[in-house]
Design an enzyme around this catalytic site. Structure first.
Site, PDB file in Angstrom:
ATOM      1  N   ASP A  51       0.866  -1.190   0.000  1.00 39.04           N
ATOM      2  CA  ASP A  51       0.000   0.000   0.000  1.00 39.04           C
ATOM      3  C   ASP A  51       0.898   1.235   0.000  1.00 39.04           C
ATOM      4  O   ASP A  51       1.458   1.616   1.030  1.00 39.04           O
ATOM      5  CB  ASP A  51      -0.907   0.026   1.246  1.00 39.04           C
ATOM      6  CG  ASP A  51      -1.974  -1.067   1.209  1.00 39.04           C
ATOM      7  OD1 ASP A  51      -1.789  -2.083   0.495  1.00 39.04           O
ATOM      8  OD2 ASP A  51      -2.991  -0.912   1.919  1.00 39.04           O
ATOM      9  N   LYS A  56      -6.853   3.432  -3.304  1.00 38.40           N
ATOM     10  CA  LYS A  56      -7.248   3.413  -1.895  1.00 38.40           C
ATOM     11  C   LYS A  56      -7.390   4.850  -1.443  1.00 38.40           C
ATOM     12  O   LYS A  56      -6.625   5.720  -1.858  1.00 38.40           O
ATOM     13  CB  LYS A  56      -6.158   2.670  -1.115  1.00 38.40           C
ATOM     14  CG  LYS A  56      -6.304   2.669   0.396  1.00 38.40           C
ATOM     15  CD  LYS A  56      -5.203   1.798   1.040  1.00 38.40           C
ATOM     16  CE  LYS A  56      -5.166   1.975   2.548  1.00 38.40           C
ATOM     17  NZ  LYS A  56      -4.060   1.215   3.180  1.00 38.40           N
ATOM     18  N   LYS A  82     -10.224   0.313  -2.413  1.00 37.60           N
ATOM     19  CA  LYS A  82     -10.129   0.126  -0.968  1.00 37.60           C
ATOM     20  C   LYS A  82     -10.372   1.441  -0.241  1.00 37.60           C
ATOM     21  O   LYS A  82      -9.484   2.290  -0.164  1.00 37.60           O
ATOM     22  CB  LYS A  82      -8.746  -0.421  -0.594  1.00 37.60           C
ATOM     23  CG  LYS A  82      -8.555  -0.611   0.920  1.00 37.60           C
ATOM     24  CD  LYS A  82      -7.185  -1.202   1.259  1.00 37.60           C
ATOM     25  CE  LYS A  82      -6.939  -1.210   2.769  1.00 37.60           C
ATOM     26  NZ  LYS A  82      -5.595  -1.709   3.124  1.00 37.60           N
TER      27      LYS A  82
END
Lengths: 486, 308, 302
Positions: free
Chosen positions: B145, B208, B244
């Site tokens: 991430d 995300k 996400k």
């Protein structure tokens, strides 16, 4: 979304019907005259049907000239002896009280509205009923402030007003009509539409409970002939009508040569214009709100979509995709987006137009949803390859049917948008402010939604240019329709 | 903005011209999702799906091996007294704790995600970010991430942001790359859309919303804009990108509304933890409470659900 | 010429005025070639006045419609200046109008008052051009995140059947508020007293009022009212005479395209005959909605 993943699941919403347990509906409803429910003089009744199930909900009285006479007498007496002589603030307080009571009984009203008219409970719960209450609340405050609305004038009530409303927003239209009439000191005879009388009659019960003086509001049920009896009645000082342009013209001719004032909210064939510099996803949502809201039973529906050619394919693709996520079915299910068509007759009208559209060579696309086997239903529909000459681009369909055209330049789209006898509303989608002002100035329509569509508010004047009507309702400007400005 | 596919080559658009967003219209669309009523079987299936999509997360300076081990146990055993529950999708930790998590989760399908690229601010040179990422990968991370350089983004240096993401993607190979936009620092929905487009074109496997360190973190309107960006990207390229939302999603009802939104914007294909995740720490227990309530008919107390 | 009559050079031969109608900034005679002879109080013929036909009306509507776009797009300030200029020019021709009014049967005092009031009325409405918007428009506080405002917009082409008496002040009083609000018009002047309407057209023509904004016909209301009220490209109609049956028919005809019908009756000499509500009558209210972004507003994330 052609790509499928192996682990794809399918997750569907379970039914979520609103319970009707605590709804109180009588088997038979009488006229509401002079504060009491009274049997029709001729003793005739007609049924009101749930358009989603075709089940009869109740019987309601069929009004005749005799009933109208009684109502006019009651309204006249209430006007002269009570309502016009009451201090304005007291008048305001009664109207505020009605607003509050609608809020308290909102859920019951919402459910009955969906039962009787077929509109999704989401809309009756979140839009129709709250707005109905808001109309009373907004107008109540005007009652003792009217002299500030019209500089150098001495506004006076007109007397007894006759109000005839349609079936697409039954309680909202009743409030939209009654609230300003009462705030300006008039008394009322209201006739709801014959297919959707129940919420108006529930409002009559509420008004009875509110202690509003007898005769200030009278509600008579019936169809066209009952309406004609109101329009023709010599003792009525003003007619307020919402409905078709055809009937509006008849009413206008009928009152010619009399002292009756008239306001008319009539049909429309609104242009909803999407420019290439618009926020496309929100515009697509606006298209959906514009034409599929309330099954398209909306006089200001954005039924003519104009898309700038450079984004045509994108918009159509997104629109088709969005159509698929519209849930069509049981109006009482909280997840329903598009409910039942209000009546068999209206469904036939819509289907006839769809046939005409196909015959005239437009390309039809419908949502793939499945429709319930019983009741009146129409899939969300759009037509491509439409031109201004097509019937479906000219006539008001009053259903979930969208006619899509393309355009190249601003001049072109303005001339096409105005190329109609109607002039109720229009939509414009662009991120460029100066373009919005250019269009909002040049479009001949009473309401222009820029980067939104189908928004309503009691403070916002509503009404059309050209054959879409006479006068405005709502806001400061709507008050004038119920006053004699001496 | 146009992406032209020519001999399988995607032409990179001019990111100055990404689609425009109207905030009020976006919020009105969102309100339609939140008014969906999710009952009975749909609710139970939805809650189970939510559990399976959680990236159970701890990203504290105070994180220890012990803390991560406890969290990994919870990831495997969400609530043993209820049979048939899924595990979460992944655990999400700092690079230094990847190896601990990896060891704890041997023999499960639970992935280990590592934040990287000088999370959360990302204010280091690219070579440090590459080293940070490489370390996480070497430690065994299944997913990375990363954060984008928001400062460069605000300066209009879209090529820099793009190249940076592409450089990280370049070393990821089979490791799935989630690109954190930190939407709470972007300031406008138009910019969320632009950052989404940059990230996807630069090779993001997921986009995300947030690090969880900045408020607002994930919101429904921001997520809607990102989902629409994913849909448009897929429409043009055929490439699926995951989503996400992270931070701020702590109750079941809200999580279910996210799923409704995914379903209506992207379709059922995205309703799996391969394409949709929740970055959350306290969501799992709330979902578990609702599941137990559905099965027993009793409203639940926190005392009956383990906190790890 | 007979031999017995000898020419006497006593008096110069007067040039008689040919009274024409006024359409699109030009002075044609009626296309029909018809005329009528209204009389003064002593029974003398006032002139060969055009008996306008429905085709003249049709042509005038075409002129008014094509002038409508430009006139409504003028700035309010500019319309104000043009109306003021109209007053200026009328002031300069006071004597001529007083004379004509007297020929039509007015007393000197009354004629002078009528001309003075007509000039003042133009000045009055000139001043309203850039103000009525501020009186009649509104910003509406809707209970959602939208900026909502209502403005006045001219209706378009207005047909006017001007007062029969008070052939100047009546004419000016019905024209001024209509054009002050950005509308264009076709006016049927007083039938029995048509002289100063035609002369007023000359005032209009020598002012800065663009051709087609004001069109003036002379003729018979009974013949023309039906056409005035049934023409589908006319947006509104003002009736300023007294025949109730004619008014009723106008209302019935007007329903066909939802023309707005106004019955204006007044003591035209009185200041009560002038007010901005007359401008307002010929305005449509247009309401516009636009979203208000709330990012960064108090307490809102996004």
């Amino acid at each position: 979304m052609k790509t499928k993943d192996k682990s794809e699941s399918s997750w569907n919403l379970s039914p979520a019907p609103e319970s009707t347990d605590h709804i109180q509906l009588k088997k038979r409803y009488e006229h509401f005259i002079n504060g009491k429910f009274v049997k029709p003089v001729k003793g005739k009744y007609f049924a009101t049907i749930n358009p989603a199930t075709e089940v009869k909900l109740a019987e309601v009285a069929e009004g005749t000239i005799e009933d109208v006479n009684k109502a006019v007498n009651a309204a006249r007496s209430a006007y002269e002896n009570v309502w016009s002589v009451m201090p304005a603030l007291e008048r305001a307080k009664y109207i505020y009280r009605i607003a509050r009571m609608i809020q308290e009984r909102a859920k019951e009203f919402a459910i009955i509205e969906s039962l009787d008219g077929g509109k999704p409970i989401r809309e009756s719960r979140d839009i129709d009923i709250p707005l109905a209450a808001n109309h009373f609340f907004y107008h109540a405050g005007w009652a003792d402030k009217l002299e500030y609305a019209f500089p150098n004038k001495n506004p006076q009530p007109l007397g007894v007003v006759g109000q005839i409303i349609p079936w697409n927003f039954p309680l909202l239209m009743a409030s939209w009509k009654i609230a300003p009439a009462l705030a300006t000191g008039n008394t009322v005879i209201l006739k709801p539409a014959e297919t959707t009388p129940l919420t108006a009659l529930k409002l009559a019960e509420l008004i009875q409970d509110s202690g509003l003086p007898d005769g200030v509001v009278n509600i008579i049920t019936g169809a066209g002939e009952t309406g004609a009896a109101i329009v023709n009645h010599p003792e009525i000082n003003k007619i307020a009508f919402t409905g078709s342009t055809q009937v509006g013209k008849i009413i206008n001719k009928t009152v010619a040569g009399t002292q009756k004032k008239v306001t008319l909210e009539l049909g429309g064939k609104a242009a909803n214009i999407i420019f290439e510099d618009a926020a496309i996803d929100q515009a697509v949502e606006g298209i959906v709100n514009g034409i599929y809201f309330n099954q398209g039973h909306v006089c200001c529906a954005g039924s003519r979509l104009f898309v700038q050619e450079s984004i045509f394919e994108t918009v159509v693709k997104k629109l088709k995709h969005r159509l698929e996520s519209l849930i069509v079915g049981d109006p009482l299910d909280k997840n329903t987006d598009v409910g039942a068509i209000n009546s068999k007759e209206q469904l036939k009208t819509i289907n006839d137009y769809i046939e005409i559209g196909k015959q005239e060579g437009a390309l039809m696309y419908q949502s793939s949803c499945t429709l319930p086997s019983k009741g009146n239903w129409c899939k969300p529909t759009l037509f491509l390859n439409v031109s201004q000459s097509h019937t479906i681009a000219q006539e008001e369909i009053f259903g979930p049917v969208l006619a899509i055209q393309t355009f190249r330049t601003i001049e072109e789209v303005i001339s096409k948008a105005n190329n109609t006898p109607y002039g109720l509303s229009a939509g414009v989608w662009t991120d460029k402010g100066s373009k919005i002002f250019n269009l909002t100035h040049q479009l001949q329509a009473g309401v222009i939604w820029a980067n939104t569509y189908n928004k309503f508010d009691p403070a916002s004047p509503f009404g059309g240019y050209k054959e879409s009507g006479l006068g405005r309702e709502g806001g400061l400007h709507g008050l004038a329709a119920y006053l004699n400005l001496k | 903005m146009t992406t032209i596919i020519n001999n399988n080559e995607i032409i990179i658009p001019d990111f100055r011209n990404t689609p425009l967003i109207d905030q009020v219209g976006t919020e009105e669309r969102v309100s339609r999702f939140t008014k969906r009523s999710i009952k009975n079987e749909a609710k139970e299936a939805g809650l189970s799906m939510v559990l399976s999509m959680i990236d159970l997360t701890t990203l504290e300076g105070a994180d220890t091996q012990g803390k991560v081990k406890q969290m990994c146990y919870k990831a495997r055993h969400l609530h043993d007294s209820v049979p048939g529950l899924p595990t979460v999708a992944a655990v999400c930790v700092y690079p230094s704790l990847v190896s601990v998590a990896k060891k704890e989760l041997i023999g499960t399908d639970i992935k280990v995600a590592s934040v990287a690229t000088a999370f959360p601010a990302g204010q280091t040179p690219l070579k440090v970010k590459i080293a940070d990422t490489q370390f996480a990968i070497d430690q065994g991370a299944d997913e990375v991430d990363m954060v984008i350089s928001r400062g460069r983004f605000h300066s209009g240096d879209y090529n820099y942001v793009f190249d940076e993401i592409a450089s990280i993607k370049n070393i990821c190979n089979d490791v799935r790359l989630k690109v954190i936009l930190e939407t709470g620092e972007l300031g406008a929905l138009d910019k969320v859309r632009r950052a989404s487009d940059i990230a996807m074109h630069a090779g993001a496997d997921f986009i995300k919303t947030s690090t969880g360190k900045i408020k607002p973190a994930a919101t429904l309107p921001v997520t809607l804009i990102m989902l629409e960006a994913i849909r448009d990207y897929h429409e043009k390229t055929g490439i699926m990108v995951g989503m996400k939302p992270a931070g701020g999603i702590s109750n079941s009802k809200l999580a279910l509304h996210y799923l409704i939104m995914v379903k209506e914007v992207l379709g059922d294909a995205w309703l799996t933890n391969r394409w949709f995740r929740f970055g959350a720490s306290s969501l799992a227990n709330d979902v578990l409470k609702q599941i137990v309530k559905l099965r027993t008919g009793r409203y639940q107390s926190n005392d009956y659900f383990s906190i790890d | 010429m007979s031999k017995g009559v000898k020419y006497k050079n006593e008096k110069r031969l007067e040039i008689l005025k040919t009274y024409k109608i006024y359409i699109g900034g030009k002075f044609p005679r009626t296309e029909s070639g018809r005329y009528y002879n209204p009389l003064d109080s002593k029974g003398n013929i006032l002139g060969n006045i055009c008996l306008s036909s429905r085709k003249d009306f049709r042509n005038a509507v075409v002129a008014a419609r094509s002038a409508s776009v430009g006139w409504s797009a003028r700035t309010a300030f500019n319309r104000s200046q043009i109306l003021y200029r109209l007053g200026e020019i009328l002031e300069g021709r006071r004597a001529q109008f007083i004379e004509e009014l007297k020929i039509q049967g007015s007393t000197s005092a009354k004629a002078e008052k009528e001309v003075n009031n007509s000039i003042d009325r133009l000045i009055y409405y000139a001043g309203w051009c850039d103000k009525y918007q501020q009186i009649f428009s509104s910003v509406n506080p809707v209970s959602s995140s939208y900026y909502n405002f209502s403005v006045c917009e001219p209706m378009g082409v207005v047909a006017i059947i001007a007062p029969e008496e008070n052939s100047l002040i009546g004419l000016v009083s019905v024209i001024a508020p209509v054009v002050a609000g950005g509308n264009t018009c076709v006016v049927l002047a007083s039938e029995s007293k048509p002289l100063c309407s035609v002369t007023f057209a000359e005032v209009i023509n020598s002012s800065d009022v663009p051709g087609g904004v004001i069109n003036i016909l002379t003729g018979n209301a009974k013949e023309l009212a039906g056409h005035f009220s049934s023409h589908m490209d006319v947006n509104a109609i003002i009736y300023s005479r007294t025949d109730k049956e004619e008014l009723k028919n106008i209302q019935i005809n007007a329903s066909e395209n939802m023309k707005r019908v106004f019955y204006w009756k007044s003591d035209w000499f009185s200041v009560k005959a002038q007010n901005p509500y007359k401008i307002r009558d010929l305005q449509e209210i247009k309401t516009t909605w636009h979203p208000i972004e709330q990012i960064g507003g108090a307490g809102s994330g996004y």
